[in-house]
Design a protein around this motif. Structure first.
Motif, PDB file in Angstrom:
ATOM      1  N   MET A 130       0.862  -1.200   0.000  1.00 15.57           N
ATOM      2  CA  MET A 130       0.000   0.000   0.000  1.00 15.57           C
ATOM      3  C   MET A 130       0.889   1.237   0.000  1.00 15.57           C
ATOM      4  SD  MET A 130      -3.082   0.911   2.600  1.00 15.57           S
ATOM      5  CE  MET A 130      -3.837   2.525   2.644  1.00 15.57           C
ATOM      6  N   THR A 131       0.769   2.063  -1.032  1.00 13.92           N
ATOM      7  CA  THR A 131       1.617   3.236  -1.157  1.00 13.92           C
ATOM      8  C   THR A 131       1.116   4.373  -0.279  1.00 13.92           C
ATOM      9  OG1 THR A 131       0.320   3.996  -3.052  1.00 13.92           O
ATOM     10  CG2 THR A 131       2.247   2.634  -3.520  1.00 13.92           C
ATOM     11  N   ASN A 132       1.963   5.418  -0.157  1.00 14.41           N
ATOM     12  CA  ASN A 132       1.640   6.515   0.747  1.00 14.41           C
ATOM     13  C   ASN A 132       0.406   7.300   0.332  1.00 14.41           C
ATOM     14  OD1 ASN A 132       3.650   6.085   2.589  1.00 14.41           O
ATOM     15  ND2 ASN A 132       5.155   7.333   1.498  1.00 14.41           N
ATOM     16  N   ASP A 133       0.058   7.277  -0.986  1.00 13.20           N
ATOM     17  CA  ASP A 133      -1.097   8.063  -1.416  1.00 13.20           C
ATOM     18  C   ASP A 133      -2.390   7.272  -1.406  1.00 13.20           C
ATOM     19  OD1 ASP A 133      -0.566   6.409  -3.532  1.00 13.20           O
ATOM     20  OD2 ASP A 133      -0.910   7.921  -5.080  1.00 13.20           O
ATOM     21  N   CYS A 134      -2.357   6.038  -0.852  1.00 12.83           N
ATOM     22  CA  CYS A 134      -3.570   5.218  -0.820  1.00 12.83           C
ATOM     23  C   CYS A 134      -4.538   5.701   0.251  1.00 12.83           C
ATOM     24  CB  CYS A 134      -3.223   3.749  -0.587  1.00 12.83           C
ATOM     25  SG  CYS A 134      -2.802   2.916  -2.121  1.00 12.83           S
ATOM     26  N   ARG A 135      -5.822   5.512  -0.013  1.00 14.33           N
ATOM     27  CA  ARG A 135      -6.890   5.901   0.910  1.00 14.33           C
ATOM     28  C   ARG A 135      -7.886   4.754   1.036  1.00 14.33           C
ATOM     29  NH1 ARG A 135      -3.522   9.277   1.160  1.00 14.33           N
ATOM     30  NH2 ARG A 135      -3.706  11.543   0.941  1.00 14.33           N
ATOM     31  N   ILE A 136      -8.632   4.744   2.145  1.00 14.08           N
ATOM     32  CA  ILE A 136      -9.708   3.757   2.295  1.00 14.08           C
ATOM     33  C   ILE A 136     -10.908   4.256   1.492  1.00 14.08           C
ATOM     34  CG2 ILE A 136     -11.311   2.669   3.889  1.00 14.08           C
ATOM     35  CD1 ILE A 136      -9.157   2.755   6.005  1.00 14.08           C
ATOM     36  N   LYS A 137     -11.287   3.494   0.470  1.00 14.47           N
ATOM     37  CA  LYS A 137     -12.371   3.908  -0.423  1.00 14.47           C
ATOM     38  C   LYS A 137     -13.702   3.274  -0.045  1.00 14.47           C
ATOM     39  CE  LYS A 137     -13.507   4.296  -5.344  1.00 14.47           C
ATOM     40  NZ  LYS A 137     -13.077   3.965  -6.716  1.00 14.47           N
ATOM     41  N   LYS A 138     -13.675   2.005   0.395  1.00 12.33           N
ATOM     42  CA  LYS A 138     -14.910   1.303   0.735  1.00 12.33           C
ATOM     43  C   LYS A 138     -14.646   0.329   1.892  1.00 12.33           C
ATOM     44  CE  LYS A 138     -16.425   1.256  -4.103  1.00 12.33           C
ATOM     45  NZ  LYS A 138     -16.674   0.386  -5.278  1.00 12.33           N
ATOM     46  N   ILE A 139     -15.716   0.028   2.629  1.00 14.75           N
ATOM     47  CA  ILE A 139     -15.692  -1.016   3.660  1.00 14.75           C
ATOM     48  C   ILE A 139     -16.912  -1.891   3.425  1.00 14.75           C
ATOM     49  CG2 ILE A 139     -15.817  -1.532   6.127  1.00 14.75           C
ATOM     50  CD1 ILE A 139     -14.544   1.234   6.630  1.00 14.75           C
ATOM     51  N   GLU A 140     -16.705  -3.197   3.325  1.00 14.25           N
ATOM     52  CA  GLU A 140     -17.813  -4.124   3.076  1.00 14.25           C
ATOM     53  C   GLU A 140     -17.883  -5.139   4.211  1.00 14.25           C
ATOM     54  OE1 GLU A 140     -19.671  -6.841  -0.545  1.00 14.25           O
ATOM     55  OE2 GLU A 140     -17.522  -6.387  -0.529  1.00 14.25           O
ATOM     56  N   ILE A 141     -19.094  -5.378   4.707  1.00 10.24           N
ATOM     57  CA  ILE A 141     -19.313  -6.311   5.818  1.00 10.24           C
ATOM     58  C   ILE A 141     -20.457  -7.248   5.463  1.00 10.24           C
ATOM     59  CG2 ILE A 141     -19.927  -6.524   8.270  1.00 10.24           C
ATOM     60  CD1 ILE A 141     -18.849  -3.651   8.626  1.00 10.24           C
ATOM     61  N   LYS A 142     -20.228  -8.550   5.673  1.00 12.46           N
ATOM     62  CA  LYS A 142     -21.264  -9.539   5.379  1.00 12.46           C
ATOM     63  C   LYS A 142     -21.449 -10.473   6.578  1.00 12.46           C
ATOM     64  CE  LYS A 142     -20.252  -9.788   0.393  1.00 12.46           C
ATOM     65  NZ  LYS A 142     -19.830 -10.684  -0.718  1.00 12.46           N
ATOM     66  N   ASN A 143     -22.724 -10.748   6.877  1.00 12.95           N
ATOM     67  CA  ASN A 143     -23.108 -11.799   7.834  1.00 12.95           C
ATOM     68  C   ASN A 143     -22.507 -11.610   9.223  1.00 12.95           C
ATOM     69  OD1 ASN A 143     -24.626 -13.166   5.853  1.00 12.95           O
ATOM     70  ND2 ASN A 143     -22.762 -14.136   5.071  1.00 12.95           N
ATOM     71  N   ILE A 144     -22.490 -10.367   9.683  1.00 13.10           N
ATOM     72  CA  ILE A 144     -22.028 -10.080  11.040  1.00 13.10           C
ATOM     73  C   ILE A 144     -23.131  -9.321  11.762  1.00 13.10           C
ATOM     74  CG2 ILE A 144     -20.333  -8.847  12.451  1.00 13.10           C
ATOM     75  CD1 ILE A 144     -18.273  -9.402  10.279  1.00 13.10           C
ATOM     76  N   LYS A 145     -23.619  -9.911  12.842  1.00 16.48           N
ATOM     77  CA  LYS A 145     -24.735  -9.379  13.621  1.00 16.48           C
ATOM     78  C   LYS A 145     -25.912  -9.035  12.708  1.00 16.48           C
ATOM     79  CE  LYS A 145     -24.175  -7.319  17.523  1.00 16.48           C
ATOM     80  NZ  LYS A 145     -23.904  -6.327  18.583  1.00 16.48           N
ATOM     81  N   GLY A 146     -26.291  -7.740  12.623  1.00 15.60           N
ATOM     82  CA  GLY A 146     -27.487  -7.399  11.841  1.00 15.60           C
ATOM     83  C   GLY A 146     -27.250  -7.224  10.362  1.00 15.60           C
ATOM     84  N   PHE A 147     -26.004  -7.294   9.920  1.00 15.02           N
ATOM     85  CA  PHE A 147     -25.712  -7.042   8.505  1.00 15.02           C
ATOM     86  C   PHE A 147     -25.699  -8.322   7.685  1.00 15.02           C
ATOM     87  CE2 PHE A 147     -23.136  -2.953   9.439  1.00 15.02           C
ATOM     88  CZ  PHE A 147     -24.297  -2.204   9.398  1.00 15.02           C
ATOM     89  N   GLU A 148     -26.505  -8.320   6.622  1.00 14.59           N
ATOM     90  CA  GLU A 148     -26.391  -9.398   5.628  1.00 14.59           C
ATOM     91  C   GLU A 148     -25.318  -9.028   4.610  1.00 14.59           C
ATOM     92  OE1 GLU A 148     -29.083 -11.745   2.259  1.00 14.59           O
ATOM     93  OE2 GLU A 148     -29.983 -10.205   3.514  1.00 14.59           O
ATOM     94  N   ASN A 149     -25.411  -7.836   4.081  1.00 11.93           N
ATOM     95  CA  ASN A 149     -24.402  -7.353   3.133  1.00 11.93           C
ATOM     96  C   ASN A 149     -24.436  -5.830   3.167  1.00 11.93           C
ATOM     97  OD1 ASN A 149     -22.638  -6.820   1.092  1.00 11.93           O
ATOM     98  ND2 ASN A 149     -23.571  -8.192  -0.397  1.00 11.93           N
TER      99      ASN A 149
END
Length: 587
Positions: free
Chosen positions: A1-20
């Motif tokens: 991961m280079t210095n100019d990288c950023r967090i663009k998305k976060i995806e969560i599946k099948n954890i507590k109340g989240f299906e997707n």
């Protein structure tokens, strides 16, 4: 991961109340600044926290209650998608029950409340519940005590002649910071290569051929060959950082060789164990110095070694106020995060702790977060600070960060067919340069507040494509139409929540104006805000409904909407609340 990288998305599946669930901000998460994740209670903020808190080094591990619908067939998954600052060059790092590639890039820490109910016995079978604070584990397994087994006398025995040129470096080998930085930053294993060994051996043989005078004055010592070794130059720079006792450049290279050979003479496991123990000692001292600055006569954290763990113990919560308890717990956990997060890219999630602090402690907590972020910036590291909250900062003026970035996790798909009211409200902002100052004041006075007099900037409104509301009559007809849509639960056309808020304000202010005697009406119109108008009525002895004050929070926020912002999600959520709907329809 280079210095100019950023967090663009976060995806969560099948954890507590989240299906997707996919969190995808308009650009990306901002490092080294506070990021506020806002969502109402029940949305699933704890599901996000659980996803990150369940990461082990090699996989995700949930407790039985943390699986979606407590069904083990629903496999948990968490991914972080990064990109460059332009949204390109995406990379996916993920964790499931078998693998964790997130750990290759990000170090993660979660701060949540350690408070728990504890049963205490009164005797005779009776008991009562008290709030207790769980001790905070700073270091899970204290390493075995180890020290560098250095002796300059022993090292000099490796030389046939002129061994005294190698100085006593005990001051460096006993310096825990020096040893840890050496282990982390120097590729000392490269000196085990046969070619490197040959260079070092020949250099030491050269030293043995020199006279006492040449050795003393570093004459005829040729360092050309060893100067070309990058790793040795790295060691020289490290020596300079931790000592000013060695000044001559040739002397620095000679002592650098001594350091390399002493370290390589140790078994790898021995040196690794020394490093682990020194790291522990340094982190322990760092935490002690931090809590020393924070502790006072009443609020004290005790740092103890118990059962092979380093533990921070809190004072009895019954002896301190809730506010003191909450800020003490938060700061302790923040300090632990600073101790634990060493990587170039880290994520800190703060789970709703801010929602329950009083104003003074909110300021204190934000001060410590700013200090925390600055510590990472000074080391040229990225820290993504994510604060989970259900308190909208637009309404609850609790956040005083200079560079706060707010993200609303619940994005409404509902939008009015046309955004003409939003345009008007944004354009009247002075920064937009759409209206003159006089026009801005008149739009506020005659359109956005009740005023029986007329004002019709038709030409200006036409130029800005506001022709549907270019007269005051048009404006009132337009917002009333949307109010009627709002009232109709069987509507087939979507209402504009901003129009509703404009109409509610006008309706409230008109009802107040109509109650006034003629002599007070101009003074009422001169009051700049709705709150000022309400206070004016109270001063005249009018008995006003509390509903007017409650609704002021709703319409005042809406009418001060901003550009490049989702001005609809929060409003739809609020206007569909049954109590708020009842308040609006009752005026």
């Amino acid at each position: 991961m280079t210095n100019d990288c950023r967090i663009k998305k976060i995806e969560i599946k099948n954890i507590k109340g989240f299906e997707n669930y996919l969190f995808s901000p308009s650009q990306y998460l901002i490092p080294n600044k506070p990021n506020l994740f806002v969502a109402p209670n029940g949305f699933g903020k704890s599901s996000i926290t659980t996803a990150f808190n369940s990461l082990l080094k090699t996989k995700i591990k949930l407790s039985p209650l943390e699986y979606r619908e407590q069904n083990f067939d629903y496999k948990p998954y968490l991914s972080i998608i990064t990109s460059d600052e332009h949204g390109n060059d995406e990379h996916v790092f993920y964790a499931d029950e078998n693998k964790n590639t997130i750990n290759d890039v990000f170090e993660i820490e979660v701060i949540n409340s350690p408070l728990k109910a504890k049963k205490k016995s009164l005797g005779g079978g009776n008991s009562y519940a008290v709030i207790d604070i769980e001790p905070l584990i700073i270091w899970n397994t204290i390493p075995k005590r180890e020290n560098m087994p250095y002796s300059v006398t022993e090292f000099r025995k490796t030389m046939k002649k002129n061994s005294h040129i190698f100085k006593n470096l005990n001051f460096l080998f006993s310096n825990k910071k020096f040893i840890c930085e050496f282990k982390n930053k120097i590729n000392y294993k490269s000196f085990e290569l046969k070619k490197r060994q040959k260079i070092l051996r020949e250099f030491k043989e050269q030293l043995c051929t020199l006279s006492s005078k040449e050795i003393k004055n570093f004459e005829n010592i040729d360092i050309t060959t060893i100067q070309s070794i990058k790793e040795l130059n790295d060691i020289i720079n490290l020596i300079k950082k931790y000592s000013n006792e060695i000044e001559d450049i040739k002397d620095l290279y000679i002592q650098g060789i001594q350091i390399v050979e002493v370290v390589l003479s140790l078994p790898s496991t021995k040196f690794n164990n020394i490093y682990k123990y020194y790291s522990y000692c340094l982190e322990k001292e760092k935490f002690k110095s931090r809590i020393k600055n924070f502790n006072n006569a009443w609020l004290k954290l005790e740092l103890l070694e118990k059962k092979g763990k380093l533990i921070a113990e809190f004072p009895n919560p019954s002896l301190i106020s809730n506010g003191q308890r909450d800020i003490l717990v938060f700061v302790a956990k923040l300090l632990r995060a600073e101790v634990k997060l060493h990587g170039d890219n880290s994520i800190l999630i703060i789970d709703e702790i801010f929602d329950y602090l009083d104003e003074a402690n909110l300021v204190s907590a934000q001060y410590y977060i700013n200090r925390f972020i600055e510590a990472f910036k000074e080391k040229n590291k990225k820290i993504y600070v994510i604060i989970m909250t259900h308190l909208d900062p637009v309404v609850f003026k609790s956040y005083y960060f200079k560079n706060l970035h707010t993200y609303y996790l619940t994005k409404s798909q509902r939008k009015p067919n046309e955004k003409i009211i939003e345009k008007l409200l944004i354009y009247r902002n002075k920064k937009e340069n759409k209206f003159t100052d006089e026009q801005i004041d008149n739009i506020s006075r005659y359109y956005l507040h009740y005023n029986p007099n007329n004002y019709e900037p038709i030409d200006v409104f036409d130029r800005l494509n506001l022709n549907k509301i270019h007269t005051k009559t048009d404006f009132i007809t337009y917002i009333k139409y949307h109010y009627e849509l709002y009232k109709n639960e069987n509507r087939t056309t979507e209402y504009d929540p901003l129009a509703i808020c404009c109409y509610v304000r006008l309706k409230i202010e008109k009802s107040l104006y109509d109650r006034l005697e003629a002599s007070n009406k101009d003074r009422f119109l001169d009051c700049y805000t709705t709150i000022e108008k309400l206070k004016f009525m109270e001063e005249l002895g009018e008995d006003l409904s509390e509903n007017y004050y409650l609704l002021n929070i709703i319409h005042n926020e809406a009418i001060h909407c901003k550009n490049n912002t989702d001005n609809y999600t929060r409003l739809y959520s609020k206007l569909e609340n049954l109590i708020i709907r009842q308040l609006i329809l009752s005026i």
